[in-house]
Design an enzyme around this catalytic site. Structure first.
Site, PDB file in Angstrom:
ATOM      1  N   ILE A  64     -32.522  30.977 -34.301  1.00 45.23           N
ATOM      2  CA  ILE A  64     -33.291  30.464 -35.426  1.00 45.23           C
ATOM      3  C   ILE A  64     -32.456  30.536 -36.695  1.00 45.23           C
ATOM      4  CG2 ILE A  64     -35.388  30.782 -36.801  1.00 45.23           C
ATOM      5  CD1 ILE A  64     -36.289  32.478 -34.128  1.00 45.23           C
ATOM      6  N   CYS A  65     -32.464  29.452 -37.449  1.00 44.85           N
ATOM      7  CA  CYS A  65     -31.919  29.454 -38.807  1.00 44.85           C
ATOM      8  C   CYS A  65     -32.870  28.605 -39.648  1.00 44.85           C
ATOM      9  CB  CYS A  65     -30.471  28.955 -38.853  1.00 44.85           C
ATOM     10  SG  CYS A  65     -30.204  27.233 -38.398  1.00 44.85           S
ATOM     11  N   GLY A  66     -32.466  28.171 -40.800  1.00 42.96           N
ATOM     12  CA  GLY A  66     -33.359  27.384 -41.639  1.00 42.96           C
ATOM     13  C   GLY A  66     -33.809  26.099 -40.989  1.00 42.96           C
ATOM     14  N   GLY A  68     -32.373  25.072 -37.713  1.00 36.86           N
ATOM     15  CA  GLY A  68     -32.079  25.121 -36.284  1.00 36.86           C
ATOM     16  C   GLY A  68     -30.810  24.364 -35.934  1.00 36.86           C
ATOM     17  N   ALA A 108     -36.760  27.651 -39.023  1.00 35.26           N
ATOM     18  CA  ALA A 108     -37.862  28.384 -39.640  1.00 35.26           C
ATOM     19  C   ALA A 108     -38.439  27.652 -40.849  1.00 35.26           C
ATOM     20  CB  ALA A 108     -37.384  29.778 -40.053  1.00 35.26           C
TER      21      ALA A 108
END
Length: 160
Positions: A64-66, A68, A108
């Site tokens: 997960i990152c800001g 994806g 996210a």
């Protein structure tokens, strides 16, 4: 199933919620970070999860990152890894059923936690049965050709 999970700081709170959800559904979770909202570089975490899968330490991964996107790109740089950006149930199912992806990635800042839980459930409850085997074989073949050429180039350069 043993699941590796990781995020950057943008995905920290999302990761924590997904981690709890995965554990509540009977899976063992290995958390590769991050462990706070302090800024970190997403490739570091993505590479750790990809390596753990490659070494058989975990069966699947969730990154997960800001958006994806970054963790997806980073994980796919690791030899033998197929990571898929998923923001809905259908893409999560197809990541596994059509592509035998070992990792899903999510943003996210793109989807909410409740949708994320549904995406994760679809991924973890889908199992590769050889769908699109011919296509996956082509990907694996190209990757092997590329890395074989890279090893040869490196060896040749070392001799000169």
């Amino acid at each position: 199933m043993k699941i590796g999970i990781g995020s950057d700081h943008n995905g920290f709170e999302f990761k924590e919620a997904i981690k709890k959800y995965v554990e509540e559904n009977g899976h063992e979770v290995v958390d590769f970070g991050c462990y706070s909202k302090d800024a970190i570089d997403y490739p570091d975490v993505a590479f750790q999860v990809a390596e753990a899968i490659s070494q058989g330490k975990v069966e699947r991964g969730i990154l997960i990152c800001g958006t994806g996107i970054g963790v997806c790109i980073a994980a796919n740089k690791y030899p033998g890894i197929r990571a898929a950006l998923t923001h809905d149930v259908y893409s999560a199912e197809r990541a596994q059923l059509s592509n035998n992806a070992q990792i899903i990635t999510m943003g996210a800042k793109i989807i909410g936690i409740e949708v994320g839980k549904k995406v994760v459930s679809a991924f973890l409850n889908s199992h590769w049965a050889g769908g699109s085997q011919r296509k996956v074989d082509k990907i694996v073949k190209k990757e092997r050709e590329f890395f074989k050429d890279q090893r040869m180039d490196t060896a040749e350069n070392a001799c000169h």
